[in-house]
Design a protein around this motif. Structure first.
Motif, mmCIF file in Angstrom:
data_model
loop_
_atom_site.group_PDB
_atom_site.id
_atom_site.type_symbol
_atom_site.label_atom_id
_atom_site.label_comp_id
_atom_site.label_asym_id
_atom_site.label_seq_id
_atom_site.Cartn_x
_atom_site.Cartn_y
_atom_site.Cartn_z
ATOM 1 N N VAL A 272 -55.460 58.988 33.493
ATOM 2 C CA VAL A 272 -55.714 60.172 32.673
ATOM 3 C C VAL A 272 -54.420 60.628 32.010
ATOM 4 C CG1 VAL A 272 -56.389 62.617 32.732
ATOM 5 C CG2 VAL A 272 -57.714 60.910 34.006
ATOM 6 N N ARG A 273 -53.358 60.657 32.779
ATOM 7 C CA ARG A 273 -52.068 61.064 32.209
ATOM 8 C C ARG A 273 -51.618 60.113 31.107
ATOM 9 N NH1 ARG A 273 -48.340 63.152 37.341
ATOM 10 N NH2 ARG A 273 -49.517 65.079 37.721
ATOM 11 N N GLU A 274 -51.883 58.816 31.297
ATOM 12 C CA GLU A 274 -51.507 57.849 30.264
ATOM 13 C C GLU A 274 -52.301 58.080 28.982
ATOM 14 O OE1 GLU A 274 -52.134 54.086 32.114
ATOM 15 O OE2 GLU A 274 -50.198 54.097 33.162
ATOM 16 N N ASP A 275 -53.605 58.339 29.114
ATOM 17 C CA ASP A 275 -54.431 58.590 27.929
ATOM 18 C C ASP A 275 -54.013 59.875 27.224
ATOM 19 O OD1 ASP A 275 -55.900 56.306 28.120
ATOM 20 O OD2 ASP A 275 -57.633 57.225 29.103
ATOM 21 N N ILE A 276 -53.678 60.896 28.001
ATOM 22 C CA ILE A 276 -53.212 62.158 27.411
ATOM 23 C C ILE A 276 -51.893 61.933 26.680
ATOM 24 C CG2 ILE A 276 -52.363 64.483 27.908
ATOM 25 C CD1 ILE A 276 -55.381 64.256 28.177
ATOM 26 N N SER A 277 -51.004 61.182 27.293
ATOM 27 C CA SER A 277 -49.701 60.897 26.687
ATOM 28 C C SER A 277 -49.861 60.132 25.376
ATOM 29 C CB SER A 277 -48.849 60.087 27.663
ATOM 30 O OG SER A 277 -47.670 59.615 27.042
ATOM 31 N N LYS A 278 -50.703 59.084 25.393
ATOM 32 C CA LYS A 278 -50.934 58.296 24.189
ATOM 33 C C LYS A 278 -51.548 59.155 23.088
ATOM 34 C CE LYS A 278 -51.661 53.914 26.649
ATOM 35 N NZ LYS A 278 -52.694 52.921 27.058
ATOM 36 N N SER A 279 -52.498 59.987 23.469
ATOM 37 C CA SER A 279 -53.178 60.828 22.485
ATOM 38 C C SER A 279 -52.215 61.813 21.845
ATOM 39 C CB SER A 279 -54.341 61.585 23.143
ATOM 40 O OG SER A 279 -55.318 60.673 23.629
ATOM 41 N N PHE A 280 -51.373 62.422 22.644
ATOM 42 C CA PHE A 280 -50.370 63.347 22.104
ATOM 43 C C PHE A 280 -49.483 62.648 21.083
ATOM 44 C CE2 PHE A 280 -45.985 64.883 22.225
ATOM 45 C CZ PHE A 280 -46.151 66.218 21.855
ATOM 46 N N SER A 281 -49.003 61.462 21.457
ATOM 47 C CA SER A 281 -48.108 60.712 20.568
ATOM 48 C C SER A 281 -48.821 60.327 19.273
ATOM 49 C CB SER A 281 -47.595 59.462 21.270
ATOM 50 O OG SER A 281 -46.883 59.800 22.445
ATOM 51 N N GLU A 282 -50.068 59.902 19.390
ATOM 52 C CA GLU A 282 -50.815 59.480 18.213
ATOM 53 C C GLU A 282 -51.103 60.649 17.275
ATOM 54 O OE1 GLU A 282 -53.028 55.690 20.380
ATOM 55 O OE2 GLU A 282 -54.015 57.663 20.308
ATOM 56 N N ILE A 283 -51.409 61.801 17.825
ATOM 57 C CA ILE A 283 -51.649 62.979 16.986
ATOM 58 C C ILE A 283 -50.373 63.397 16.262
ATOM 59 C CG2 ILE A 283 -52.267 65.438 17.006
ATOM 60 C CD1 ILE A 283 -54.115 64.776 19.396
ATOM 61 N N GLU A 284 -49.249 63.336 16.956
ATOM 62 C CA GLU A 284 -47.980 63.664 16.314
ATOM 63 C C GLU A 284 -47.682 62.700 15.163
ATOM 64 O OE1 GLU A 284 -45.664 66.258 16.874
ATOM 65 O OE2 GLU A 284 -47.457 67.039 17.859
ATOM 66 N N MET A 285 -47.939 61.413 15.386
ATOM 67 C CA MET A 285 -47.724 60.431 14.319
ATOM 68 C C MET A 285 -48.660 60.695 13.143
ATOM 69 S SD MET A 285 -46.995 56.798 16.264
ATOM 70 C CE MET A 285 -48.370 56.859 17.400
ATOM 71 N N ALA A 286 -49.913 61.031 13.454
ATOM 72 C CA ALA A 286 -50.894 61.311 12.397
ATOM 73 C C ALA A 286 -50.459 62.503 11.561
ATOM 74 C CB ALA A 286 -52.264 61.568 13.024
ATOM 75 N N ARG A 287 -50.050 63.552 12.228
ATOM 76 C CA ARG A 287 -49.629 64.775 11.521
ATOM 77 C C ARG A 287 -48.425 64.490 10.619
ATOM 78 N NH1 ARG A 287 -49.179 67.790 15.700
ATOM 79 N NH2 ARG A 287 -51.212 68.847 15.540
ATOM 80 N N LEU A 288 -47.466 63.743 11.145
ATOM 81 C CA LEU A 288 -46.270 63.444 10.357
ATOM 82 C C LEU A 288 -46.583 62.560 9.145
ATOM 83 C CD1 LEU A 288 -43.617 62.946 13.169
ATOM 84 C CD2 LEU A 288 -43.644 64.740 11.432
ATOM 85 N N LEU A 289 -47.498 61.610 9.301
ATOM 86 C CA LEU A 289 -47.881 60.773 8.162
ATOM 87 C C LEU A 289 -48.570 61.615 7.091
ATOM 88 C CD1 LEU A 289 -48.157 58.099 6.719
ATOM 89 C CD2 LEU A 289 -50.200 57.610 8.094
ATOM 90 N N VAL A 290 -49.450 62.516 7.519
ATOM 91 C CA VAL A 290 -50.109 63.414 6.561
ATOM 92 C C VAL A 290 -49.073 64.245 5.812
ATOM 93 C CG1 VAL A 290 -51.563 65.477 6.360
ATOM 94 C CG2 VAL A 290 -52.334 63.545 7.737
#
Length: 410
Positions: free
Chosen positions: A302-320
């Protein structure tokens, strides 16, 4: 680090407060009103009430860009300044309508701002800006691969002082809404033109025109997306005056290119908000549910999925935001590679984030009790809406190969 203007920051604060006071507390009421409505494709009493509150609060037509500041109560916003506002609205799928920032109306309003005559603007743009009516954009067809827009077959012919339209469209968002009054229809007026991008024309067709028939409501992964929805529409000898042409005969593809790029960005902005909220409620879920003697939040997977999701959202926001910055400073044409990269990356990335959130929620994540399933559906259809990923990736890949293959390495 991106810095938003003072105007954007003030609007963000007002919008966040509005969401806390009027949107989140009313999510259950909204669903109840929609389910109880005799016509699901009608504006609910709650939306009518909240739209007036949004107007009174100054949170209206937030999408309008700076170059059209005359139409905006706040003077218009850059793409960069609008991005965090769209992200906030994206946290609740239906709420963009409250602020008159919902698709397809935003894109259609920009078409009217950029390409319509004064007479067309007075008749259709002004009531759209006031939130009095809705509109539709009729481009996609069931009988051809609409991923290649030059394939469209709806015929547009001149007959004396009228255009005559015959054809079949589907996935026409907003067509069923009782307040939809105008269609922007793309078809072929010069099918034999050797330039495939000059064959198309866009025509304004009032919804009550004889021969325009709503055939059925379409669903996406089981969602009918009421009250806007997606319809299958038939045009049978639909006649409108010649003055209903937009920009000019043979310029339909040009209009489509100008309309779709901003819309793609708006979808991606909202999807970041949907992913962010999904992550937040998943963290809350993981902290309050236990399996095998300990909270979900203490399980490594669960912690790994939360960590990955946080990182992916940050990358998405920065690309936008990087793409928004490019549009603001260099224009849409010079930013098309970044727009394409954003359009093909964000929906798939957000879909994967929400999928992990659904998994952590268990069976409940698949239900309407949470926002996850509907947000997943939104992300999934955005991989096809405004052009499927593969078409954009093919175009971007060619440009990138051409760019770097010509560089001589020292």
């Amino acid at each position: 680090m991106f810095e938003f203007s003072e105007k954007s920051q003030k609007l963000q604060n007002k919008l966040l407060q509005f969401m806390d006071e009027y949107i989140y507390p009313n999510e259950t009421i909204y669903k109840a009103q929609l389910n109880a409505a005799k016509n699901p494709f009608a504006t609910t009493p709650l939306i009518k009430e909240l739209k007036q509150k949004a107007k009174n609060t100054g949170l209206w037509n937030l999408f309008i860009p700076e170059e059209h500041s005359a139409y905006s109560p706040h003077g218009g916003l850059t793409f960069t300044d609008y991005a965090p506002l769209a992200e906030i609205m994206g946290r609740v799928i239906w709420c963009s309508e409250v602020f008159n920032c919902n698709a397809p109306d935003t894109g259609n309003m920009e078409v009217f701002m950029n390409f319509a005559t004064k007479k067309q603007q007075e008749k259709w743009l002004n009531p759209l800006l006031n939130g009095e009516i809705h509109s539709s954009y009729a481009m996609t067809e069931p009988n051809v691969a609409s991923s290649d827009a030059t394939n469209i077959e709806l015929s547009i012919e001149k007959d004396a002082d009228e255009w005559v339209l015959n054809g079949h469209k589907w996935f026409i968002t907003g067509a069923q809404h009782e307040d939809c009054k105008i269609f922007i229809v793309m078809g072929k007026s010069d099918a034999n033109n050797p330039n495939r991008h000059k064959q198309q024309t866009q025509i304004l067709v009032p919804k009550d025109t004889p021969g325009l028939k709503i055939m059925r409501s379409l669903t996406t992964l089981g969602y009918d997306d009421a009250p806007l929805g997606h319809a299958e529409v038939l045009f049978e000898n639909v006649r409108v005056p010649l003055e209903n042409v937009l920009l000019g005969e043979g310029r339909g593809f040009e209009i489509a290119q100008g309309r779709l790029a901003p819309g793609r960005m708006h979808h991606c902005m909202r999807l970041v908000g949907a992913a962010q909220r999904s992550l937040e409620i998943t963290c809350q879920r993981a902290s309050t549910r236990a399996t095998f003697g300990r909270p979900l939040s203490k399980h490594q997977s669960v912690r790994e999925d939360i960590s990955k999701s946080f990182s992916e959202i940050e990358m998405a926001r920065l690309l936008v935001l990087k793409t928004c910055y490019s549009i603001d400073n260099y224009g849409i044409k010079e930013s098309i590679n970044h727009i394409t990269a954003t359009k093909t990356t964000i929906p798939a990335l957000v879909q994967n984030v929400i999928d992990k959130c659904i998994q952590i929620h268990g069976a409940g994540g698949l239900t309407e009790d949470y926002c996850l399933a509907e947000a997943f559906n939104y992300a999934r259809y955005c991989r096809i809406a405004d052009g499927p990923d593969q078409v954009h990736q093919m175009s971007l890949g060619k440009k990138i190969i051409d760019k770097y293959s010509s560089i001589q390495q020292g």
